[in-house]
Design an enzyme around this catalytic site. Structure first.
Site, PDB file in Angstrom:
ATOM      1  N   TYR A 193      -0.655   7.017 -22.484  1.00 37.47           N
ATOM      2  CA  TYR A 193      -0.981   7.988 -21.440  1.00 37.47           C
ATOM      3  C   TYR A 193       0.304   8.318 -20.700  1.00 37.47           C
ATOM      4  O   TYR A 193       0.931   7.440 -20.104  1.00 37.47           O
ATOM      5  CB  TYR A 193      -2.024   7.421 -20.461  1.00 37.47           C
ATOM      6  N   ASP A 274       8.737   5.770 -20.451  1.00 38.32           N
ATOM      7  CA  ASP A 274       7.873   6.203 -19.358  1.00 38.32           C
ATOM      8  C   ASP A 274       7.573   4.960 -18.512  1.00 38.32           C
ATOM      9  O   ASP A 274       6.740   4.135 -18.859  1.00 38.32           O
ATOM     10  CB  ASP A 274       6.580   6.806 -19.920  1.00 38.32           C
ATOM     11  N   LYS A 301       4.436   7.446  -9.121  1.00 43.70           N
ATOM     12  CA  LYS A 301       3.626   6.506  -8.344  1.00 43.70           C
ATOM     13  C   LYS A 301       4.305   6.065  -7.045  1.00 43.70           C
ATOM     14  O   LYS A 301       4.661   6.871  -6.231  1.00 43.70           O
ATOM     15  CB  LYS A 301       3.287   5.287  -9.214  1.00 43.70           C
TER      16      LYS A 301
HETATM   17  C1  LIG Z   1       2.535   5.619 -17.729  1.00 41.73           C
HETATM   18  C2  LIG Z   1       2.126   6.831 -16.967  1.00 41.73           C
HETATM   19  N1  LIG Z   1       2.787   7.981 -17.164  1.00 41.73           N
HETATM   20  C3  LIG Z   1       2.483   9.094 -16.483  1.00 41.73           C
HETATM   21  C4  LIG Z   1       1.462   9.106 -15.574  1.00 41.73           C
HETATM   22  C5  LIG Z   1       1.121  10.362 -14.845  1.00 41.73           C
HETATM   23  O1  LIG Z   1       1.487  10.290 -13.525  1.00 41.73           O
HETATM   24  P1  LIG Z   1       0.795  11.272 -12.445  1.00 41.73           P
HETATM   25  O2  LIG Z   1      -0.624  10.826 -12.316  1.00 41.73           O
HETATM   26  O3  LIG Z   1       1.598  11.096 -11.214  1.00 41.73           O
HETATM   27  O4  LIG Z   1       0.889  12.637 -13.013  1.00 41.73           O
HETATM   28  C6  LIG Z   1       0.738   7.934 -15.329  1.00 41.73           C
HETATM   29  C7  LIG Z   1      -0.374   7.922 -14.358  1.00 41.73           C
HETATM   30  O5  LIG Z   1      -1.212   7.059 -14.334  1.00 41.73           O
HETATM   31  C8  LIG Z   1       1.070   6.769 -16.047  1.00 41.73           C
HETATM   32  O6  LIG Z   1       0.412   5.624 -15.875  1.00 41.73           O
END
Ligand SMILES: Cc1ncc(COP(=O)(O)O)c(C=O)c1O
Length: 468
Positions: A193, A274, A301
């Protein structure tokens, strides 16, 4: 204690009050039916009925919201049947819903809420920013300060830019990799994700951006290397979470991640970590912990102090493409990229609150909690386990070892439903899927209370959660 009063307020003496009536209870002399799906379905239905009865105001809010938003919702992850709780306010480690129930917040805004609710240092920084005026229509004094903090904390990030979310950070990192390499393919992992339009739970989501994705199996280096060999010359980027977060808190094995590093270098693809979720696992993120230097990193976050935030950064030779002084520079727009509230909250959070010592303490507490939960599950013979790293955890209703999303498929998803509603009834707030992210406000008393509550739920629900 608060948990007891919540239990009373939810109208449940104990979860046992919602178990099957005596006529359906097994004969004590006969061997009990294990994990009976019928009994489990009945019990989940009863737990949901108790939830509905205890939360009329949340239900009313949901029904009103559904008249103007699809499913009453603007963030899919927060929805669950029969309706999600509407949260009225938070303070420290506590939340209160609109029906007046109090919860210990084990969800911590899916890891963005690492500071607890309304930390005084962050609040003061936001108030100071407000006093100076927001929406200043120009560069401000805060953005470069936060950028310097980020670059110092994550040495692989030589230059950084801000966005409004982790999703946007990943989109920009992918654009940068495509522009840098002149290639189009992106290697991603099953179960990953990376944001609302970069989601690979069960294959690419229909709402995903239309990049040319190649899907690889997580923690399977041999098969991933084979795919990298096949697509090598066309591969712009390898995008990977060092731990699958939304995919179930499944840690990437260090040898797997190191293998990706080598393979990316070999074929000239940009390795993007990520770390939107995992950057909190050590002061330098998961990359710092396992000593792997990606070409680019994405963040989000908590780094904005709990305000809307995202960032992408990495090697200067890649990030320099965004330098407006360069001929043919890439553009990167965003009205709120440097908004003073996120910048100010982020600076306060990262310098005054989330010191390396505080972070180490938080992750140690998470490790202790996970160990205590797993020891208790084993002691009870429960078909449950907690995975994750440091302060990030996920519950799974299976005993098998979990290395990838297939392993994490719950033996019976209804078990997690039951655990969820029973925990809510006892005043413990977590994600429906069993995910938890500790905040600095959670102490040993709170984690001990969670272990005790789950222990009690397992004893009460017995065979339904897989105990003999
Ligand atoms: C690993 C990871 N990447 C990207 C995101 C996306 O971040 P945002 O919700 O700020 O768009 C999340 C959100 O939970 C995440 O856990």
């Amino acid at each position: 204690m608060a948990i007891r009063s919540v239990l009373g307020m939810q109208g449940l003496q104990s979860p046992g009050a919602t178990t099957a009536p005596l006529s359906r209870m097994p004969d004590a002399t006969a061997s009990p039916p294990k994990r009976s799906k019928i009994a489990l379905a009945d019990t989940v239905a009863e737990a949901k009925a108790a939830f509905v009865a205890a939360n009329p105001e949340s239900r009313a809010r949901f029904e009103a919201a559904a008249r103007v938003m699809p499913g009453g919702n603007t963030r899919t992850v927060l929805f669950y049947d029969p309706f999600p709780l509407c949260i009225a306010r938070g303070e420290g480690a506590r939340l209160w819903d609109v029906d007046g129930h109090e919860y210990i917040d084990f969800l911590g805004e899916f890891s963005a809420g690492i500071f607890g609710h309304s930390h005084p240092a962050i609040r003061a920084a936001i108030e100071a920013a407000l006093a100076g005026g927001i929406n200043l229509s120009g560069h401000n004094r805060l953005e470069a300060e936060l950028a310097a903090i980020v670059c110092a904390r994550f040495p692989s990030i030589e230059l950084v830019r801000f966005t409004n979310s982790g999703t946007e950070a990943n989109l920009l990192a992918l654009s940068a990799a495509i522009a840098h390499t002149g290639r189009r393919k992106i290697l991603v992992f099953e179960g990953a994700y990376h944001g609302g339009v970069l989601s690979f739970g069960k294959g690419p989501a229909p709402v995903n951006v239309p990049h040319d994705f190649v899907m690889a199996p997580y923690n399977d280096l041999a098969r991933t290397e084979a795919l990298i060999r096949t697509h090598g010359n066309a591969l712009a980027a390898i995008l990977v979470e060092p731990m699958l977060g939304a995919g179930g808190c499944i840690p990437g094995e260090p040898a797997f991640l190191a293998g990706l590093r080598e393979a990316a270098t070999r074929v000239g693809a940009v390795l993007i970590f990520d770390e939107v979720m995992t950057s909190r696992l050590s002061p330098g993120g998961r990359q710092g912990e396992i000593g792997i230097r990606p070409d680019m990193t994405t963040l989000g976050k908590y780094i904005g102090g709990g305000s809307s935030f995202g960032a992408f950064g990495g090697k200067a030779e890649i990030m320099r493409r965004f330098d407006p002084r360069e001929p043919g520079a890439l553009t990167h727009a965003g009205t709120f990229n440097n908004n003073v509230l996120s910048m100010a909250a982020g600076i306060a959070g990262m310098t005054q609150v989330l010191t390396p010592a505080a972070l180490a303490g938080l992750n140690a507490r998470g490790t202790q909690l996970r160990d205590a939960l797993n020891a208790m599950f084993r002691r009870n013979g429960a078909n449950l386990q907690a995975t994750g790293l440091g302060s990030l955890l996920s519950l799974h209703a299976t005993e098998r070892a979990i290395r990838n999303p297939d392993d994490a498929a719950d033996a019976n998803p209804a078990i997690k439903d039951l655990v969820f509603f029973d925990l809510i009834a006892r005043g413990f707030y977590l994600a429906r899927r069993g995910y938890m992210a500790l905040s600095l406000s959670i102490g040993d008393a709170e984690t001990a209370a969670l272990v005790a509550a789950l222990d009690d739920i397992i004893r009460t629900r017995g065979s339904l959660v897989g105990c003999d």
